[in-house]
Design a protein around this motif. Structure first.
Motif, mmCIF file in Angstrom:
data_model
loop_
_atom_site.group_PDB
_atom_site.id
_atom_site.type_symbol
_atom_site.label_atom_id
_atom_site.label_comp_id
_atom_site.label_asym_id
_atom_site.label_seq_id
_atom_site.Cartn_x
_atom_site.Cartn_y
_atom_site.Cartn_z
ATOM 1 N N LEU A 476 0.829 -1.206 0.000
ATOM 2 C CA LEU A 476 0.000 0.000 0.000
ATOM 3 C C LEU A 476 0.865 1.258 0.000
ATOM 4 O O LEU A 476 0.623 2.195 -0.776
ATOM 5 C CB LEU A 476 -0.922 -0.003 1.224
ATOM 6 N N PHE A 480 1.009 3.974 -3.051
ATOM 7 C CA PHE A 480 0.650 5.367 -2.799
ATOM 8 C C PHE A 480 1.813 6.299 -3.163
ATOM 9 O O PHE A 480 1.610 7.378 -3.739
ATOM 10 C CB PHE A 480 0.260 5.530 -1.329
ATOM 11 N N TYR A 481 3.034 5.872 -2.876
ATOM 12 C CA TYR A 481 4.198 6.686 -3.233
ATOM 13 C C TYR A 481 4.287 6.870 -4.744
ATOM 14 O O TYR A 481 4.525 7.975 -5.247
ATOM 15 C CB TYR A 481 5.475 6.017 -2.697
ATOM 16 N N ALA A 505 -5.536 8.434 -6.809
ATOM 17 C CA ALA A 505 -4.895 8.579 -5.507
ATOM 18 C C ALA A 505 -5.880 8.488 -4.348
ATOM 19 O O ALA A 505 -5.504 8.074 -3.245
ATOM 20 C CB ALA A 505 -4.149 9.914 -5.446
ATOM 21 N N LEU A 508 -6.309 5.072 -2.487
ATOM 22 C CA LEU A 508 -5.080 4.739 -1.756
ATOM 23 C C LEU A 508 -4.890 5.658 -0.553
ATOM 24 O O LEU A 508 -4.421 5.220 0.510
ATOM 25 C CB LEU A 508 -3.878 4.846 -2.687
ATOM 26 N N ALA A 509 -5.257 6.935 -0.718
ATOM 27 C CA ALA A 509 -5.167 7.861 0.413
ATOM 28 C C ALA A 509 -6.113 7.444 1.528
ATOM 29 O O ALA A 509 -5.765 7.495 2.718
ATOM 30 C CB ALA A 509 -5.477 9.286 -0.054
ATOM 31 N N THR A 512 -4.684 4.494 3.273
ATOM 32 C CA THR A 512 -3.558 4.913 4.110
ATOM 33 C C THR A 512 -4.059 5.533 5.408
ATOM 34 O O THR A 512 -3.505 5.275 6.494
ATOM 35 C CB THR A 512 -2.686 5.919 3.349
ATOM 36 N N ARG A 515 -5.242 2.814 7.785
ATOM 37 C CA ARG A 515 -4.331 1.682 7.853
ATOM 38 C C ARG A 515 -4.446 0.916 9.163
ATOM 39 O O ARG A 515 -4.511 -0.314 9.195
ATOM 40 C CB ARG A 515 -2.882 2.164 7.666
ATOM 41 N N LEU A 540 -2.273 10.359 7.337
ATOM 42 C CA LEU A 540 -2.194 10.563 5.902
ATOM 43 C C LEU A 540 -1.364 11.799 5.576
ATOM 44 O O LEU A 540 -0.503 11.784 4.677
ATOM 45 C CB LEU A 540 -3.600 10.710 5.326
ATOM 46 N N THR A 543 2.251 11.037 6.129
ATOM 47 C CA THR A 543 2.777 10.156 5.089
ATOM 48 C C THR A 543 3.113 10.937 3.827
ATOM 49 O O THR A 543 4.195 10.769 3.234
ATOM 50 C CB THR A 543 1.752 9.055 4.773
#
Length: 640
Positions: A476, A480-481, A505, A508-509, A512, A515, A540, A543
């Motif tokens: 994940l 996301f990166y 995005a 995935l955000a 995150t 998580r 988030l 991150t």
């Protein structure tokens, strides 16, 4: 090389009669990392602690005899035990024999040692008297008369030059006489006298002024020149006596030196064995040696142990339970890679379930260092300095390798000592600043992605599937990166619509941000998504900021390369001007030494904070095998 050595949990059940031989064999093999056995019925035997204390005292006595014989001061261990006596040590049986040897040595050395110390003390006293009498040569009175004054307290000695007047001022309340006799080496020889009843005041003032009294032995008599001649004659006789006794010691060392050395080595061997045995628990006459052992060594060690035992020895080997964190780490690298160990161990030791990052760390360190310090001339000087340092420290190899990396990047830049010497094979920092900064950020993205990949390998090996898929450095996090990085590049360079980017995005955000509850649900625990809304938002945000800052942090690779070439060009310009050789030499030394160290610190910072932060915790426990002192390093001794 890429992971710590695989270990197994070993329990060796040994009978009482074989305990000493089996433990000595294990210590010689250097393969067992001892752990305390947990169990209320298993307790260490107190007799081994008592034996260790007795051997400690015996070892001290034998060490004293060893020094008295003037034998070389060095560490004696099991290697110093003669081959014909290299039998399994039995401390309880050896002790009586070693006690006899100690008593015999003490009897031979006792009278001699007393005589030698007396002669050395006598010589030291006479040498001191000679030095003091040399200072008293200006006096015209017999030395013995200075000791027989009944009503006057007289003392002779030296004061710091600056304190002479201060002492005189401090004695205003009593009647005194202070006569400076001679000045030498920043101190003044003085004779100070007062009435007997004022002696306490005088001595206190002199002590506070750092007065050093001249104490002469009773045998020194007559006028100072006569007393000096007498002292020199007595000192010559004392030196002859000391030399005679030293010859006697040499003869004694030749006669009993081997016996003393062997006895001391055996005592130390038995002491180390007793120290090991005092921690071994037993129950009903059975001892258990428990700990960790390399899996590849279990069969060979078991065969060695059974060969020295008279009764059966049970060897139980169990793999560590999944996720167990108390397993020590035995990290072994090839000899050519060992100098780079310090780059990792300064941060921490790899845990048992972690990867050994030494190889990849060496590569990344040399790449980042070379890119920041790229210059063929300065790199060559740094490499030569590293080769010279190799004689003093293994770290010299790292310095030499960093210099070589700088030479390689210097060739890519086409620069030596800050001056372009041929067209750049890649680009020249001062003439391609923006492309170099972009390349630095791109290199940082590659290094960070390498960290993500290593994190995935580590978590998969540890069996933590939740962290593998949902962790900050898991699938994940990597996805996301790449959505943030790749999507951002696509928006600015290729015109990707922003809504499309955000649409990719957003899921995935959200994952995150949630998580923690997702991982809790993965493990079968109840978790409230609503309760994590606020903390998830800040997680988030953190991150995203960390991804951006970690990537942009690598821009220093290009910035330092530009600064290095600019500074080098300036030093070269001023250095080649008339009379500028001093500037050239000092400037080059500062660039190679000072700037080279700063670049090294920056390269390590990128390693520790940006790169290691993705996959490496460094919380491992070192593997410390049960061993006799003076053996080889565990990593070398344990090579199959």
């Amino acid at each position: 090389m890429l992971t710590p050595e695989r270990l197994v949990e070993v329990n060796l059940f040994v009978g009482e009669h074989d305990l000493e031989a089996v433990t000595a064999a294990l210590m010689s093999e250097r393969a067992l990392h001892v752990e305390a056995l947990e169990g209320e019925h298993w307790t260490p035997a107190p007799r081994w602690g008592e034996a260790a204390e007795a051997y400690r005292a015996l070892e001290a006595r034998l060490a004293t005899a060893h020094r008295s014989l003037g034998l070389a001061e060095r560490s004696l261990g099991i290697a110093d035990v003669p081959a014909e006596l290299d039998r399994p040590p039995r401390p309880l049986d050896d002790r009586a024999e070693l006690e006899t040897v100690a008593l015999r040595l003490e009897a031979r050395l006792g009278t001699f040692e007393d005589a030698l110390h007396a002669a050395q003390d006598d010589l030291a006293e006479l040498e001191g008297a000679r030095r003091q009498l040399a200072l008293l040569q200006p006096l015209a009175a017999p030395v013995e008369d200075l000791r027989r004054l009944r009503h006057v307290h007289l003392t002779i000695g030296t004061l710091p030059d600056d304190n002479v007047d201060r002492v005189a001022a401090a004695l205003f309340q009593i009647a005194f006489a202070l006569v400076p006799l001679e000045r030498r080496g920043g101190r003044t020889l003085v004779a100070v006298a007062s009435a007997r009843e004022d002696a306490f005041v005088l001595d206190r003032a002199l002590r506070s002024a750092f007065f050093e009294a001249l104490e002469l032995p009773e045998r020194v008599r007559g006028l100072p020149p006569e007393a000096l001649a007498t002292a020199e004659e007595a000192a010559a006789q004392a030196r002859a006596r000391v030399a005679e006794l030293e010859d006697t010691r040499t003869a004694l060392a030749q006669e009993v030196g081997d016996e003393a050395r062997e006895a001391l080595a055996r005592a130390r061997r038995d002491l180390e064995l007793c120290e090991a045995l005092r921690r071994v628990p037993f129950q009903d006459g059975v001892y258990v040696l428990a700990g960790w052992m390399p899996k590849a060594r279990v069969d060979a060690v078991a065969e060695r142990v059974r060969a020295v035992a008279r009764d059966p020895v049970v060897v139980e080997a169990l793999p560590p339970a999944p996720g167990r964190r108390s397993v020590p780490s035995l990290v072994r690298n090839p000899p050519w890679l060992e100098p780079f160990d310090v780059l990792v161990t300064t941060f921490g030791l790899p845990g048992y379930d972690e990867l050994n990052p030494t190889l990849v760390t060496a590569i990344v360190f040399l790449f980042t260092y070379g890119m920041m310090f790229g210059d063929m001339g300065h790199g060559a000087l740094l490499a030569l300095a590293g080769l010279a340092l190799r004689r003093a420290t293994p770290f010299g190899t790292v310095v030499a390798a960093a210099g070589a990396a700088s030479v390689v990047f210097g060739a890519l830049y086409g620069v030596a000592f800050g001056h372009p010497v041929f067209p750049a094979l890649w680009l020249q920092p001062l003439h391609a600043i923006f492309p170099l900064l972009i390349a630095a950020v791109a290199a940082g993205a590659v290094i960070l992605n390498l960290g993500f990949v290593l994190a995935l390998v580590t978590t998969w090996r540890s069996g933590d599937r939740a962290t593998f898929w949902l962790g900050a450095s898991g699938v994940l996090g990597l996805a996301f990166y790449w959505v943030l990085l790749g999507g951002g590049v696509a928006v600015f360079l290729w015109g990707l619509p922003v809504p499309v980017w955000l649409g990719i995005a957003a899921p995935l955000a959200l994952a995150t941000a949630l998580r923690e509850p997702l991982i809790e649900r993965w493990h079968g625990h109840r978790a409230s998504f609503g309760g994590h809304a606020v903390t998830g938002f800040f997680e988030l945000f953190e991150t995203v900021i960390s991804y951006v800052s970690n990537t942009l942090s690598f821009i220093r690779l290009g910035a330092f390369a530009v600064a290095h070439e600019g500074l080098s060009a300036m030093v070269l310009q001023y250095g080649l001007a008339p009379g500028g050789w001093g500037v050239l030499l000092i400037g080059t030394a500062l660039i190679v030494g000072f700037e080279g160290a700063i670049v090294g610190i920056q390269a390590l910072r990128l390693q520790y904070y940006e790169f290691f932060g993705r996959f490496f915790q460094g919380r491992g426990r070192p593997f410390r095998p049960l061993a006799f002192a003076g053996g080889s390093d565990a990593r070398t001794a344990l090579r199959p």
